[in-house]
Design an enzyme around this catalytic site. Structure first.
Site, mmCIF file in Angstrom:
data_model
loop_
_atom_site.group_PDB
_atom_site.id
_atom_site.type_symbol
_atom_site.label_atom_id
_atom_site.label_comp_id
_atom_site.label_asym_id
_atom_site.label_seq_id
_atom_site.Cartn_x
_atom_site.Cartn_y
_atom_site.Cartn_z
ATOM 1 C CG ASP A 70 32.465 47.462 40.399
ATOM 2 O OD1 ASP A 70 33.354 47.324 41.250
ATOM 3 O OD2 ASP A 70 32.704 47.682 39.206
ATOM 4 C CG ASN A 137 33.590 46.362 28.049
ATOM 5 O OD1 ASN A 137 34.056 47.122 28.911
ATOM 6 N ND2 ASN A 137 32.629 45.499 28.310
ATOM 7 C CG HIS A 139 33.496 47.904 32.161
ATOM 8 N ND1 HIS A 139 33.294 46.549 32.299
ATOM 9 C CD2 HIS A 139 34.657 48.150 32.830
ATOM 10 C CE1 HIS A 139 34.252 46.016 33.012
ATOM 11 N NE2 HIS A 139 35.106 46.967 33.343
ATOM 12 C CD GLU A 144 30.194 45.209 31.428
ATOM 13 O OE1 GLU A 144 31.011 45.878 30.781
ATOM 14 O OE2 GLU A 144 30.533 44.185 32.060
HETATM 15 P P1 PGA Z 1 41.494 46.071 35.270
HETATM 16 O O1 PGA Z 1 39.938 46.349 35.141
HETATM 17 O O2 PGA Z 1 42.033 47.162 36.120
HETATM 18 O O3 PGA Z 1 41.581 44.733 35.928
HETATM 19 O O4 PGA Z 1 42.036 46.095 33.882
HETATM 20 C C1 PGA Z 1 39.507 47.626 34.886
HETATM 21 C C2 PGA Z 1 38.015 47.650 34.865
HETATM 22 O O5 PGA Z 1 37.421 46.638 34.469
HETATM 23 O O6 PGA Z 1 37.437 48.678 35.226
#
Ligand code: PGA
Length: 243
Positions: A70, A137, A139, A144
């Site tokens: 992304d 969450n 994702h 999302e």
């Molecule tokens: P993080 O993010 O590694 O910064 O916890 C993980 C994600 O959002 O996929």
């Protein structure tokens, strides 16, 4: 735990990063010219540092083609907050990777960019491995929680908790981009193998929910229960609610 999921619960973040890097490097050794899916976020940073160390010891990553999950939109590649900037400086340049792809955060037509990215992915052939983190969450990429699983690459608004989680990377929380371009779940699920990383107590609940709870688009990572080959490398805190 499902039979298609292999779990490594390592002592701490450093051990998790070493384990994940070892698995990735081994896969590249077996498939040195394949396509690979890369992730950003804080979780894989240690793994990337370890890959750079392994590169210094002779591991060769220069033949692979990479696709990042992304990118924010809009954002310029030379913006230090862009995923392009981080990946180029900390991963691609140090590892000698020249064939790298990210969704274009400057694309004037973000929906057209998603279609183009989907085509690039399809033309690259099977990804030997997709690296993933998991959002608070649930994702994966910026897919999302939603009422339906998002199959194709998409131009998406970020969930409020993602904006809040990502604000820790920004001096001014108001500067967190509100939209992003993300690989869809279809491309992720088509990878031959998934390498999912999770670290810290804060991820324990969502990791257990994703891997052992109901398969639901409200927890996008739960779709991984349907993937034939998932390797989860977590630290003990993140794995604490998994049997
Ligand atoms: P993080 O993010 O590694 O910064 O916890 C993980 C994600 O959002 O996929």
């Amino acid at each position: 735990m499902l039979r298609n999921i292999t779990l490594y619960a390592e002592a701490d973040y450093a051990a998790m990063s070493r384990k994940a890097a070892g698995i990735f490097a081994e896969t590249v050794k077996e498939n040195p010219t394949a396509a690979y899916g890369f992730a950003t976020g804080s979780t894989p940073e240690g793994m990337y540092e370890e890959l750079v160390r392994l590169y210094g010891l002779g591991a060769d990553f220069t033949g692979i083609t990479t696709f990042n999950l992304d990118e924010y939109h809009p954002i310029k590649p030379d913006d230090p907050q862009s995923y392009y900037y981080y990946m180029k400086k900390r991963v691609f340049d140090p590892l000698g990777i020249r064939k790298f792809n990210l969704p274009d955060g400057t694309a004037p037509d973000p929906s057209a960019e998603c279609i183009a990215y989907e085509h690039k992915l399809a033309n690259a052939g099977e990804m030997a491995m997709q690296i993933l983190g998991i959002g608070n969450n649930g994702h994966i990429g910026f897919n999302e929680p939603s009422d339906t699983f998002a199959c194709q690459a998409g131009y998406v608004p970020l969930a409020a908790d993602t904006i809040s989680a990502n604000s820790r990377f920004f001096e001014d929380p108001g500067m967190v981009p509100r939209n992003a371009l993300t690989m869809g779940l279809h491309a992720i699920m088509m990878a031959k193998r998934i390498l999912l990383l999770a670290s810290g107590e804060g991820k324990a609940q969502i990791l257990a929910q994703a891997l052992t709870g109901p398969i639901t688009p409200q927890v996008p990572a739960s779709i991984l229960q349907l993937h034939p080959c998932v390797t989860v490398v977590a630290d003990k805190s993140a794995a604490s609610l998994l049997k």
